[in-house]
Design a protein around this motif. Structure first.
Motif, PDB file in Angstrom:
ATOM      1  N   ALA A 112       0.826  -1.214   0.000  1.00  0.00           N
ATOM      2  CA  ALA A 112       0.000   0.000   0.000  1.00  0.00           C
ATOM      3  C   ALA A 112       0.856   1.257   0.000  1.00  0.00           C
ATOM      4  O   ALA A 112       0.555   2.224  -0.715  1.00  0.00           O
ATOM      5  CB  ALA A 112      -0.937  -0.011   1.208  1.00  0.00           C
ATOM      6  N   ILE A 113       1.928   1.271   0.788  1.00  0.00           N
ATOM      7  CA  ILE A 113       2.783   2.466   0.834  1.00  0.00           C
ATOM      8  C   ILE A 113       3.494   2.667  -0.502  1.00  0.00           C
ATOM      9  O   ILE A 113       3.571   3.792  -1.023  1.00  0.00           O
ATOM     10  CB  ILE A 113       3.793   2.355   1.986  1.00  0.00           C
ATOM     11  N   ALA A 114       3.999   1.583  -1.083  1.00  0.00           N
ATOM     12  CA  ALA A 114       4.712   1.715  -2.364  1.00  0.00           C
ATOM     13  C   ALA A 114       3.774   2.183  -3.470  1.00  0.00           C
ATOM     14  O   ALA A 114       4.056   3.161  -4.179  1.00  0.00           O
ATOM     15  CB  ALA A 114       5.350   0.379  -2.724  1.00  0.00           C
ATOM     16  N   LEU A 115       2.629   1.501  -3.612  1.00  0.00           N
ATOM     17  CA  LEU A 115       1.715   1.844  -4.701  1.00  0.00           C
ATOM     18  C   LEU A 115       1.049   3.199  -4.456  1.00  0.00           C
ATOM     19  O   LEU A 115       0.881   4.003  -5.394  1.00  0.00           O
ATOM     20  CB  LEU A 115       0.654   0.755  -4.850  1.00  0.00           C
ATOM     21  N   GLY A 116       0.670   3.493  -3.213  1.00  0.00           N
ATOM     22  CA  GLY A 116       0.041   4.777  -2.912  1.00  0.00           C
ATOM     23  C   GLY A 116       0.972   5.947  -3.144  1.00  0.00           C
ATOM     24  O   GLY A 116       0.550   6.997  -3.654  1.00  0.00           O
ATOM     25  N   SER A 117       2.246   5.789  -2.802  1.00  0.00           N
ATOM     26  CA  SER A 117       3.212   6.864  -3.016  1.00  0.00           C
ATOM     27  C   SER A 117       3.420   7.123  -4.499  1.00  0.00           C
ATOM     28  O   SER A 117       3.449   8.280  -4.955  1.00  0.00           O
ATOM     29  CB  SER A 117       4.549   6.502  -2.351  1.00  0.00           C
ATOM     30  N   LEU A 118       3.581   6.056  -5.273  1.00  0.00           N
ATOM     31  CA  LEU A 118       3.784   6.212  -6.716  1.00  0.00           C
ATOM     32  C   LEU A 118       2.543   6.796  -7.382  1.00  0.00           C
ATOM     33  O   LEU A 118       2.646   7.631  -8.298  1.00  0.00           O
ATOM     34  CB  LEU A 118       4.149   4.863  -7.334  1.00  0.00           C
ATOM     35  N   ILE A 187      -5.773   1.352   3.365  1.00  0.00           N
ATOM     36  CA  ILE A 187      -4.479   2.001   3.583  1.00  0.00           C
ATOM     37  C   ILE A 187      -3.992   2.674   2.310  1.00  0.00           C
ATOM     38  O   ILE A 187      -3.411   3.771   2.359  1.00  0.00           O
ATOM     39  CB  ILE A 187      -3.454   0.970   4.101  1.00  0.00           C
ATOM     40  N   LEU A 188      -4.249   2.059   1.174  1.00  0.00           N
ATOM     41  CA  LEU A 188      -3.849   2.653  -0.106  1.00  0.00           C
ATOM     42  C   LEU A 188      -4.529   4.014  -0.309  1.00  0.00           C
ATOM     43  O   LEU A 188      -3.887   4.981  -0.755  1.00  0.00           O
ATOM     44  CB  LEU A 188      -4.201   1.702  -1.248  1.00  0.00           C
ATOM     45  N   GLN A 189      -5.813   4.105   0.015  1.00  0.00           N
ATOM     46  CA  GLN A 189      -6.529   5.382  -0.093  1.00  0.00           C
ATOM     47  C   GLN A 189      -5.884   6.457   0.771  1.00  0.00           C
ATOM     48  O   GLN A 189      -5.679   7.598   0.336  1.00  0.00           O
ATOM     49  CB  GLN A 189      -7.993   5.208   0.314  1.00  0.00           C
ATOM     50  N   VAL A 190      -5.573   6.113   2.008  1.00  0.00           N
ATOM     51  CA  VAL A 190      -5.021   7.091   2.944  1.00  0.00           C
ATOM     52  C   VAL A 190      -3.608   7.497   2.523  1.00  0.00           C
ATOM     53  O   VAL A 190      -3.244   8.682   2.586  1.00  0.00           O
ATOM     54  CB  VAL A 190      -5.025   6.528   4.377  1.00  0.00           C
ATOM     55  N   VAL A 191      -2.788   6.525   2.101  1.00  0.00           N
ATOM     56  CA  VAL A 191      -1.429   6.845   1.660  1.00  0.00           C
ATOM     57  C   VAL A 191      -1.470   7.802   0.474  1.00  0.00           C
ATOM     58  O   VAL A 191      -0.755   8.820   0.436  1.00  0.00           O
ATOM     59  CB  VAL A 191      -0.658   5.562   1.282  1.00  0.00           C
TER      60      VAL A 191
END
Length: 304
Positions: A112-118, A187-191
Motif C-alpha cells: 500500500a505504501i509503495a503503490l500509494g506513493s507512486l 491504507i492505499l486510499q489514505v497513503v
C-alpha cells in the motif's frame, strides 16, 4: 512521552475492566453448560454435581468475585470443552492468529505504501487510476464473499489450493489473500491522499527547486510527514486482524482465536471466552502503545 503513555495505560486498563465485566455477565446469559455437556437423560443430581465442580452453583456475583480473585493470580480456570487450562488453549489459538496477522499486515503495508506513493506522484496516470480502482474494490468487497469466491474458483474449480487447514504453505495463501484485500484498499486510499497533500507542501517545492531527484522527494522528504494518518489506519486494521478475523478463520477452518471464540460461545465454555477476550484486549493495548510511540517518533510535537 512517559506522561502520554501513562494516561494511555490507565484508560486502556479501565476499558479492559469494563469489557471483562460485560463479557462475564453476558456469557452467563447463553444458558446452562450442564445441559450441553451432560447426556440428555442425566439426572438432576448429576447436573448439580457438574455445576458444583465448576463453580456454577454460586450466585453470579459470587462467581464474579471468585473470577476476579483468580484473575489477579493469572488463573483463568479450565476449559469445560478440553479439560485444559483456558489460557493455554487461548494462547495456542492466538499464536496462529498473530502469525496470520503479522504476515498479512507486513505484505499490506509494504504494497500500500509503495503503490500509494507512486500513484500520488503520478496523479491522473494509468497507475493512479489502477490504484484508485484497487482501493475502491478492496474497501468495498466483503470478506465472506471474497473467501467463498476464492474457494469456489481456486479450490473447487481449479484445484490449486486447499480449502482449509494449516498443513503447508499452500493452506495459508487463501486466508492471507482474503485478509489482504480490505486493509490494502483502505491504507492505499489514505497513503495516496496524504502523499498528495504532502507533495504540495512548500518544503517539497523547495527541494524540487534545488534539483533533488524524485525518489528522495517521495521516500525521504514526503513519506515521513505523510505517515501519521497512515499509521492510524494501519493500527486500526491490525487491531481488526488481531481481533480474530472471525469470518475468515471460520470459513477456512483456521485454528485462530476468532474461530475459538465462536466455538467457545456455542459450547458455553465461559473460561475460554473470558481468556480469549483478555489476551486479545491486552494484545491490542500493546499495539496501541507501539502506535503512540511511533507517533511521538515521527512528530516530536506529540510528545508534549
Amino acid at each position: 512521552m512517559s506522561s502520554m503513555l501513562g494516561k494511555r495505560a490507565v484508560s486502556s486498563f479501565i476499558s479492559l475492566m469494563v469489557l471483562i465485566v460485560l463479557v462475564f455477565f453476558l456469557s452467563r446469559l447463553t444458558g446452562d453448560p450442564a445441559a450441553l455437556y451432560l447426556p440428555v437423560d442425566a439426572s438432576e443430581e448429576m447436573r448439580q454435581n457438574f455445576r458444583e465442580i465448576h463453580g456454577l452453583n454460586d450466585p453470579v456475583l459470587v462467581q464474579f468475585g471468585h473470577y476476579l480473585a483468580d484473575l489477579v493470580r493469572f488463573d483463568f480456570g479450565d476449559s469445560l470443552r478440553k479439560a485444559r487450562p483456558a489460557l493455554e488453549v487461548v494462547l495456542e489459538a492466538f499464536t496462529w492468529t498473530l502469525e496470520l496477522a503479522l504476515i498479512t499486515m507486513a505484505l499490506v503495508t509494504a504494497a500500500a505504501i509503495a503503490l500509494g506513493s507512486l500513484a500520488a506522484f503520478n496523479i491522473g496516470s494509468p497507475l493512479d487510476r489502477i490504484a484508485s480502482l484497487l482501493s475502491l474494490i478492496g474497501a468495498s468487497a466483503p470478506d465472506f464473499w471474497i473467501a467463498i469466491v476464492g474457494i469456489v474458483l481456486f479450490s473447487v474449480s481449479l484445484g490449486w489450493l486447499p480449502t482449509s487447514g494449516t498443513g503447508s504453505v499452500w493452506h495459508w495463501i487463501l486466508p492471507i489473500s482474503v485478509l489482504f484485500i480490505r486493509p490494502f484498499g483502505l491504507i492505499l486510499q489514505v497513503v495516496r491522499g496524504s502523499m498528495i497533500t504532502a507533495l504540495g507542501s512548500a518544503y517539497v517545492k523547495t527541494a524540487r527547486a534545488k534539483g533533488v531527484k524524485n525518489r528522495p522527494i517521495i521516500f525521504v522528504h514526503t513519506l515521513r510527514n505523510a505517515m501519521l494518518p497512515v499509521i492510524t489506519v494501519i493500527g486500526d486494521q491490525a487491531a481488526a486482524l488481531l481481533n480474530g478475523a472471525v469470518v475468515v478463520e471460520t470459513i477456512f477452518g483456521f485454528p485462530g482465536v476468532g474461530k475459538l471464540m465462536i466455538d467457545s460461545i456455542l459450547q458455553r465454555d465461559f473460561n475460554v471466552i473470558l481468556a480469549a477476550i483478555m489476551v486479545t484486549a491486552l494484545a491490542i493495548f500493546v499495539m496501541n502503545l507501539l502506535i503512540d510511540i511511533a507517533y511521538a517518533l515521527l512528530d516530536p510535537r506529540i510528545r508534549t
